[in-house]
Design an enzyme around this catalytic site. Structure first.
Site, PDB file in Angstrom:
ATOM      1  N   ASP A  56       0.839  -1.199   0.000  1.00  0.00           N
ATOM      2  CA  ASP A  56       0.000   0.000   0.000  1.00  0.00           C
ATOM      3  C   ASP A  56       0.879   1.257   0.000  1.00  0.00           C
ATOM      4  O   ASP A  56       1.981   1.250   0.551  1.00  0.00           O
ATOM      5  CB  ASP A  56      -0.893  -0.029   1.250  1.00  0.00           C
ATOM      6  CG  ASP A  56      -2.101   0.884   1.105  1.00  0.00           C
ATOM      7  OD1 ASP A  56      -2.287   1.474   0.025  1.00  0.00           O
ATOM      8  OD2 ASP A  56      -2.858   1.014   2.077  1.00  0.00           O
TER       9      ASP A  56
ATOM     10  N   TRP B  45       3.087   7.865  -2.453  1.00  0.00           N
ATOM     11  CA  TRP B  45       4.500   8.013  -2.824  1.00  0.00           C
ATOM     12  C   TRP B  45       4.621   8.936  -4.044  1.00  0.00           C
ATOM     13  O   TRP B  45       5.474   9.828  -4.088  1.00  0.00           O
ATOM     14  CB  TRP B  45       5.077   6.634  -3.127  1.00  0.00           C
ATOM     15  CG  TRP B  45       6.552   6.594  -3.393  1.00  0.00           C
ATOM     16  CD1 TRP B  45       7.552   6.382  -2.489  1.00  0.00           C
ATOM     17  CD2 TRP B  45       7.197   6.761  -4.673  1.00  0.00           C
ATOM     18  NE1 TRP B  45       8.780   6.401  -3.109  1.00  0.00           N
ATOM     19  CE2 TRP B  45       8.589   6.640  -4.453  1.00  0.00           C
ATOM     20  CE3 TRP B  45       6.741   7.001  -5.976  1.00  0.00           C
ATOM     21  CZ2 TRP B  45       9.525   6.743  -5.479  1.00  0.00           C
ATOM     22  CZ3 TRP B  45       7.671   7.118  -6.990  1.00  0.00           C
ATOM     23  CH2 TRP B  45       9.049   6.984  -6.753  1.00  0.00           C
TER      24      TRP B  45
ATOM     25  N   HIS C 265       2.843   3.353  -9.016  1.00  0.00           N
ATOM     26  CA  HIS C 265       2.644   1.923  -9.296  1.00  0.00           C
ATOM     27  C   HIS C 265       3.878   1.339  -9.992  1.00  0.00           C
ATOM     28  O   HIS C 265       4.261   0.198  -9.745  1.00  0.00           O
ATOM     29  CB  HIS C 265       1.397   1.715 -10.162  1.00  0.00           C
ATOM     30  CG  HIS C 265       0.118   2.026  -9.430  1.00  0.00           C
ATOM     31  ND1 HIS C 265      -0.128   1.602  -8.147  1.00  0.00           N
ATOM     32  CD2 HIS C 265      -0.992   2.734  -9.801  1.00  0.00           C
ATOM     33  CE1 HIS C 265      -1.330   2.020  -7.754  1.00  0.00           C
ATOM     34  NE2 HIS C 265      -1.868   2.710  -8.739  1.00  0.00           N
TER      35      HIS C 265
ATOM     36  N   SER D  75      -6.959  -6.308  -5.712  1.00  0.00           N
ATOM     37  CA  SER D  75      -8.037  -6.888  -4.905  1.00  0.00           C
ATOM     38  C   SER D  75      -9.334  -6.902  -5.711  1.00  0.00           C
ATOM     39  O   SER D  75      -9.466  -6.164  -6.705  1.00  0.00           O
ATOM     40  CB  SER D  75      -8.235  -6.074  -3.627  1.00  0.00           C
ATOM     41  OG  SER D  75      -8.975  -4.910  -3.910  1.00  0.00           O
TER      42      SER D  75
ATOM     43  N   ASN E 195     -10.561  -3.509  -6.187  1.00  0.00           N
ATOM     44  CA  ASN E 195      -9.805  -2.527  -6.987  1.00  0.00           C
ATOM     45  C   ASN E 195     -10.476  -2.186  -8.324  1.00  0.00           C
ATOM     46  O   ASN E 195     -10.124  -1.188  -8.967  1.00  0.00           O
ATOM     47  CB  ASN E 195      -8.368  -3.005  -7.244  1.00  0.00           C
ATOM     48  CG  ASN E 195      -7.458  -2.866  -6.035  1.00  0.00           C
ATOM     49  OD1 ASN E 195      -6.489  -3.600  -5.877  1.00  0.00           O
ATOM     50  ND2 ASN E 195      -7.751  -1.908  -5.163  1.00  0.00           N
TER      51      ASN E 195
ATOM     52  N   ARG F 175     -11.656   1.420  -8.933  1.00  0.00           N
ATOM     53  CA  ARG F 175     -10.779   2.554  -9.298  1.00  0.00           C
ATOM     54  C   ARG F 175     -11.098   3.016 -10.716  1.00  0.00           C
ATOM     55  O   ARG F 175     -11.702   2.260 -11.487  1.00  0.00           O
ATOM     56  CB  ARG F 175      -9.316   2.113  -9.216  1.00  0.00           C
ATOM     57  CG  ARG F 175      -8.957   1.765  -7.789  1.00  0.00           C
ATOM     58  CD  ARG F 175      -7.490   1.579  -7.588  1.00  0.00           C
ATOM     59  NE  ARG F 175      -7.263   1.360  -6.177  1.00  0.00           N
ATOM     60  CZ  ARG F 175      -6.161   1.651  -5.515  1.00  0.00           C
ATOM     61  NH1 ARG F 175      -5.131   2.152  -6.150  1.00  0.00           N
ATOM     62  NH2 ARG F 175      -6.059   1.428  -4.231  1.00  0.00           N
TER      63      ARG F 175
ATOM     64  N   ARG G 259       1.505  -4.979   6.331  1.00  0.00           N
ATOM     65  CA  ARG G 259       0.856  -3.957   5.500  1.00  0.00           C
ATOM     66  C   ARG G 259       1.700  -2.697   5.557  1.00  0.00           C
ATOM     67  O   ARG G 259       2.091  -2.246   6.641  1.00  0.00           O
ATOM     68  CB  ARG G 259      -0.562  -3.646   5.977  1.00  0.00           C
ATOM     69  CG  ARG G 259      -1.243  -2.651   5.032  1.00  0.00           C
ATOM     70  CD  ARG G 259      -2.683  -2.392   5.352  1.00  0.00           C
ATOM     71  NE  ARG G 259      -3.275  -1.577   4.281  1.00  0.00           N
ATOM     72  CZ  ARG G 259      -4.495  -1.708   3.810  1.00  0.00           C
ATOM     73  NH1 ARG G 259      -5.299  -2.618   4.292  1.00  0.00           N
ATOM     74  NH2 ARG G 259      -4.942  -0.929   2.849  1.00  0.00           N
TER      75      ARG G 259
HETATM   76  C1  FPP Z   1      -1.916   0.190  -3.257  1.00  0.00           C
HETATM   77  O1  FPP Z   1      -1.408   1.489  -3.371  1.00  0.00           O
HETATM   78  C2  FPP Z   1      -1.407  -0.620  -4.330  1.00  0.00           C
HETATM   79  C3  FPP Z   1      -2.177  -1.264  -5.256  1.00  0.00           C
HETATM   80  C4  FPP Z   1      -3.644  -1.206  -5.249  1.00  0.00           C
HETATM   81  C5  FPP Z   1      -1.615  -2.013  -6.340  1.00  0.00           C
HETATM   82  C6  FPP Z   1      -0.345  -2.750  -6.048  1.00  0.00           C
HETATM   83  C7  FPP Z   1       0.281  -2.986  -7.356  1.00  0.00           C
HETATM   84  C8  FPP Z   1       1.577  -2.959  -7.629  1.00  0.00           C
HETATM   85  C9  FPP Z   1       2.631  -2.818  -6.613  1.00  0.00           C
HETATM   86  C10 FPP Z   1       2.038  -3.057  -9.030  1.00  0.00           C
HETATM   87  C11 FPP Z   1       1.593  -4.271  -9.790  1.00  0.00           C
HETATM   88  C12 FPP Z   1       2.035  -5.540  -9.199  1.00  0.00           C
HETATM   89  C13 FPP Z   1       2.709  -6.536  -9.847  1.00  0.00           C
HETATM   90  C14 FPP Z   1       2.903  -7.836  -9.162  1.00  0.00           C
HETATM   91  C15 FPP Z   1       3.235  -6.383 -11.183  1.00  0.00           C
HETATM   92  P1  FPP Z   1      -2.423   2.686  -3.578  1.00  0.00           P
HETATM   93  O2  FPP Z   1      -2.414   3.047  -5.003  1.00  0.00           O
HETATM   94  O3  FPP Z   1      -3.755   2.336  -3.024  1.00  0.00           O
HETATM   95  O4  FPP Z   1      -1.726   3.778  -2.721  1.00  0.00           O
HETATM   96  P2  FPP Z   1      -2.430   4.997  -1.984  1.00  0.00           P
HETATM   97  O5  FPP Z   1      -3.272   4.407  -0.899  1.00  0.00           O
HETATM   98  O6  FPP Z   1      -1.255   5.766  -1.463  1.00  0.00           O
HETATM   99  O7  FPP Z   1      -3.221   5.750  -2.999  1.00  0.00           O
END
Ligand code: FPP
Length: 249
Positions: free
Chosen positions: A29, A34, A46, A74, A77, A80, A197
């Site tokens: 997360d 970031w 990402h 998830s 997701n 989004r 997490r």
């Molecule tokens: C949460 O951060 C992250 C995700 C919903 C996606 C995780 C995906 C990756 C790390 C890249 C794809 C993975 C692979 C295996 C290729 P967020 O965007 O919700 O962060 P925020 O809460 O700061 O907005």
């Protein structure tokens, strides 16, 4: 180095070295935050998140962790914006295309949990090919959770057992925890030892709810793109200092 000492004072003692979790799962997360800190688009977060995936998969292998499960997409997701969903799918495609040969070479077994068959047909085919190519491997297991939701996983397990009971091939009185576990997506994995997490959020967000029953939980402030081998090593050290009693004394 003490990457998240503020929330983890146990680190100071240095006890517990050498106790390795067999199975670590991570809710990755903080990619968006970031990027926001840098006034960059969420995609950049990402993209760096994928670099962290690569880094941590390698670090976990080097440490001797048997299984690493990463929550990449998830079942929630889909809510989004379409463009972000499409970006995540694109990054997943790239990750598999770029990293599959290395996984084959490093004896990694790539697995997927979740209902990834709802993804685009070309991506499903790519995933199936990657999983099949690494299925003969015998080394560390990298599990990617894709369109995964623990409640759906548990409901599907209950449904399958109920169907067998209805067909008369299963006596409901014999259903126990072990039989139920055999119906979960994680059936062939070691028990979950440590669930991390990142980004300071303190909830499980429908991830591995059954499997987390006796896992150690660790919530760290580090944003996922900043998570590195030192952070993982620190998390493992904290795990080693926890007293796991599994309900006993
Ligand atoms: C949460 O951060 C992250 C995700 C919903 C996606 C995780 C995906 C990756 C790390 C890249 C794809 C993975 C692979 C295996 C290729 P967020 O965007 O919700 O962060 P925020 O809460 O700061 O907005």
């Amino acid at each position: 180095m003490r990457p998240f000492a503020a929330s983890a004072p146990e680190l100071v003692t240095g006890k517990g070295a050498g106790v390795l979790p067999r199975h670590v799962a991570i809710i990755m997360d903080g990619n968006g935050r970031w990027a926001k800190q840098r006034h960059w688009p969420r995609f950049a977060g990402h993209k760096q998140g994928v670099e962290a995936v690569r880094r941590i998969a390698r670090a976990a292998r080097a440490m001797g962790i048997e299984a690493l499960t990463l929550y990449a997409f998830s079942s929630e997701n889909w809510r989004r914006p379409e463009s972000e969903v499409s970006d995540l799918m694109g990054l997943l495609r790239l990750f598999i295309r770029n990293d599959l040969d290395e996984m084959v070479r490093d004896n990694v077994q790539l697995r997927v949990i979740g209902d990834y068959r709802r993804f685009a047909p070309d991506l499903v085919a790519l995933i199936d090919t990657a999983v099949a190519r690494t299925a003969v491997n015998t080394g560390p297991i990298l599990v990617i959770a894709l369109n995964y939701g623990a409640q759906a996983e548990i409901a599907a397990a209950a449904r399958r057992l109920a169907e067998r009971a209805q067909a008369g091939t299963l006596d409901p009185a014999t259903i126990d925890e072990a039989m139920f576990e055999d119906e979960l997506d994680t059936r062939d994995l070691p028990p979950l030892d440590l669930l991390i997490r990142t980004s300071g959020e303190v909830r499980l967000s429908n991830f591995l709810l059954w499997q987390a029953a006796y896992a150690e939980l660790l919530f760290v402030d580090t944003l996922w793109p900043d998570f590195d081998a030192d952070t993982l090593a620190a998390a493992v050290e904290i795990f080693g200092q926890r007293q796991r009693r599994f309900g006993g004394l």
